[in-house]
Write a protein that holds these residues in place. Structure first.
Motif, PDB file in Angstrom:
ATOM      1  N   VAL A  68       0.841  -1.202   0.000  1.00 22.82           N
ATOM      2  CA  VAL A  68       0.000   0.000   0.000  1.00 22.82           C
ATOM      3  C   VAL A  68       0.873   1.247   0.000  1.00 22.82           C
ATOM      4  O   VAL A  68       0.634   2.180  -0.772  1.00 22.82           O
ATOM      5  N   ALA A  69       1.882   1.284   0.849  1.00 21.01           N
ATOM      6  CA  ALA A  69       2.754   2.458   0.928  1.00 21.01           C
ATOM      7  C   ALA A  69       3.508   2.692  -0.376  1.00 21.01           C
ATOM      8  O   ALA A  69       3.598   3.833  -0.862  1.00 21.01           O
ATOM      9  N   ALA A  70       4.046   1.625  -0.962  1.00 20.92           N
ATOM     10  CA  ALA A  70       4.796   1.758  -2.221  1.00 20.92           C
ATOM     11  C   ALA A  70       3.867   2.162  -3.354  1.00 20.92           C
ATOM     12  O   ALA A  70       4.188   3.049  -4.162  1.00 20.92           O
ATOM     13  N   PRO A 108       8.860   2.560   1.811  1.00 23.14           N
ATOM     14  CA  PRO A 108       8.378   3.928   1.567  1.00 23.14           C
ATOM     15  C   PRO A 108       7.817   4.544   2.851  1.00 23.14           C
ATOM     16  O   PRO A 108       7.082   3.897   3.588  1.00 23.14           O
ATOM     17  N   ARG A 109       8.186   5.783   3.095  1.00 23.71           N
ATOM     18  CA  ARG A 109       7.789   6.442   4.335  1.00 23.71           C
ATOM     19  C   ARG A 109       7.059   7.760   4.100  1.00 23.71           C
ATOM     20  O   ARG A 109       7.003   8.595   5.000  1.00 23.71           O
ATOM     21  N   GLY A 110       6.476   7.919   2.923  1.00 26.01           N
ATOM     22  CA  GLY A 110       5.701   9.128   2.681  1.00 26.01           C
ATOM     23  C   GLY A 110       4.293   9.003   3.240  1.00 26.01           C
ATOM     24  O   GLY A 110       3.778   7.895   3.402  1.00 26.01           O
ATOM     25  N   PRO A 111       3.666  10.143   3.541  1.00 17.66           N
ATOM     26  CA  PRO A 111       2.296  10.090   4.057  1.00 17.66           C
ATOM     27  C   PRO A 111       1.328   9.520   3.019  1.00 17.66           C
ATOM     28  O   PRO A 111       1.440   9.803   1.825  1.00 17.66           O
ATOM     29  N   PRO A 113      -2.149   9.226   1.029  1.00 21.37           N
ATOM     30  CA  PRO A 113      -3.107  10.266   0.620  1.00 21.37           C
ATOM     31  C   PRO A 113      -4.566   9.924   0.934  1.00 21.37           C
ATOM     32  O   PRO A 113      -5.475  10.519   0.361  1.00 21.37           O
ATOM     33  N   PHE A 114      -4.790   8.968   1.833  1.00 20.50           N
ATOM     34  CA  PHE A 114      -6.138   8.578   2.228  1.00 20.50           C
ATOM     35  C   PHE A 114      -6.075   8.186   3.706  1.00 20.50           C
ATOM     36  O   PHE A 114      -4.996   7.887   4.233  1.00 20.50           O
ATOM     37  N   PRO A 115      -7.212   8.191   4.385  1.00 14.57           N
ATOM     38  CA  PRO A 115      -7.210   7.804   5.797  1.00 14.57           C
ATOM     39  C   PRO A 115      -6.713   6.374   5.973  1.00 14.57           C
ATOM     40  O   PRO A 115      -7.005   5.503   5.152  1.00 14.57           O
ATOM     41  N   SER A 116      -5.968   6.162   7.049  1.00 15.39           N
ATOM     42  CA  SER A 116      -5.417   4.832   7.290  1.00 15.39           C
ATOM     43  C   SER A 116      -5.237   4.595   8.779  1.00 15.39           C
ATOM     44  O   SER A 116      -5.114   5.534   9.561  1.00 15.39           O
ATOM     45  N   ARG A 117      -5.227   3.325   9.119  1.00 16.35           N
ATOM     46  CA  ARG A 117      -4.982   2.917  10.496  1.00 16.35           C
ATOM     47  C   ARG A 117      -4.083   1.688  10.454  1.00 16.35           C
ATOM     48  O   ARG A 117      -4.324   0.772   9.668  1.00 16.35           O
ATOM     49  N   VAL A 118      -3.075   1.699  11.319  1.00 15.36           N
ATOM     50  CA  VAL A 118      -2.165   0.576  11.452  1.00 15.36           C
ATOM     51  C   VAL A 118      -2.556  -0.197  12.711  1.00 15.36           C
ATOM     52  O   VAL A 118      -2.710   0.385  13.782  1.00 15.36           O
ATOM     53  N   VAL A 119      -2.740  -1.499  12.552  1.00 15.47           N
ATOM     54  CA  VAL A 119      -3.068  -2.377  13.673  1.00 15.47           C
ATOM     55  C   VAL A 119      -1.824  -3.200  13.998  1.00 15.47           C
ATOM     56  O   VAL A 119      -1.267  -3.847  13.108  1.00 15.47           O
ATOM     57  N   VAL A 120      -1.403  -3.132  15.267  1.00 12.64           N
ATOM     58  CA  VAL A 120      -0.189  -3.816  15.677  1.00 12.64           C
ATOM     59  C   VAL A 120      -0.464  -4.734  16.861  1.00 12.64           C
ATOM     60  O   VAL A 120      -1.426  -4.541  17.599  1.00 12.64           O
ATOM     61  N   ASP A 137       3.613   6.501  11.924  1.00 15.19           N
ATOM     62  CA  ASP A 137       3.831   7.948  11.996  1.00 15.19           C
ATOM     63  C   ASP A 137       4.216   8.509  10.634  1.00 15.19           C
ATOM     64  O   ASP A 137       3.694   9.550  10.205  1.00 15.19           O
ATOM     65  N   ALA A 138       5.120   7.822   9.936  1.00 13.47           N
ATOM     66  CA  ALA A 138       5.561   8.286   8.619  1.00 13.47           C
ATOM     67  C   ALA A 138       4.415   8.285   7.618  1.00 13.47           C
ATOM     68  O   ALA A 138       4.338   9.161   6.756  1.00 13.47           O
TER      69      ALA A 138
END
Length: 177
Positions: A68-70, A108-111, A113-120, A137-138
């Motif tokens: 997703v990030a890439a 990839p560490r850019g923001p 462009p859509f809402p997101s949530r990371v579950v850890v 955070d990134a």
């Protein structure tokens, strides 16, 4: 919902496979699950995304989170995504990362462009909590820690993982629908 499994795909006891059967979510099937090539996986995501009526939600696990990030850093179709739930992003920059995923470095560490949530998970063997937090955070993602549950995969005993579905529903509601 587009399901984005990680390296080696999601087996029958994985919550993604169960969501596919229960909710009719669509799995993005990659040509090579063993030796994943980032560019190929990104192109496949674009292809499937354009085949879906917009907008879609992305539900990624493990290497799928890095996809997703890439993808978001390069695609012209990010506006078709309502939100992304990113579950258990791995730390592939560790020295002991499998050689099959070395081509995914750097992460990839850019923001996004859509809402997101990371579950850890607090005891994920593939990413220490501080590393997962740094990625979130990134990416500009909120974080939900679900406690000690391993890699949040089929071995975690999550079953249909209704808690994850509630997290997805809350994310989509916050994103406006």
């Amino acid at each position: 919902m587009l399901l984005l499994p990680g390296w080696l795909d999601s087996g029958p006891t994985h919550w993604q496979s169960r969501w596919e059967a229960l909710h009719g979510d669509r799995r993005v099937v990659q040509a090579d699950w063993v030796w994943p090539r980032r560019g190929d996986w990104m192109a496949r995501l674009d292809e499937v995304l354009l085949d879906e009526p917009a907008p879609v939600a992305l539900v990624a696990h493990s290497l799928g989170c890095l996809l997703v990030a890439a993808w978001a850093a390069h695609s012209r179709h990010t506006a078709r995504v309502r939100a992304a739930l990113l579950v258990a992003p791995p730390d592939i920059e560790r020295e002991d990362a499998p050689p099959q995923i070395a081509t995914w470095r750097p992460v990839p560490r850019g923001p996004l462009p859509f809402p997101s949530r990371v579950v850890v998970s607090s005891d994920d063997p593939y990413a220490a909590r501080p590393r997962a937090q740094a990625l979130a955070d990134a990416w500009g993602s909120g974080v939900v820690d679900v406690g000690p549950r391993g890699h949040l995969n089929g071995d975690s005993g999550l079953g249909d993982w209704p808690e994850g579905r509630r997290l997805l529903d809350a994310l989509l509601a916050a994103a406006g629908g």
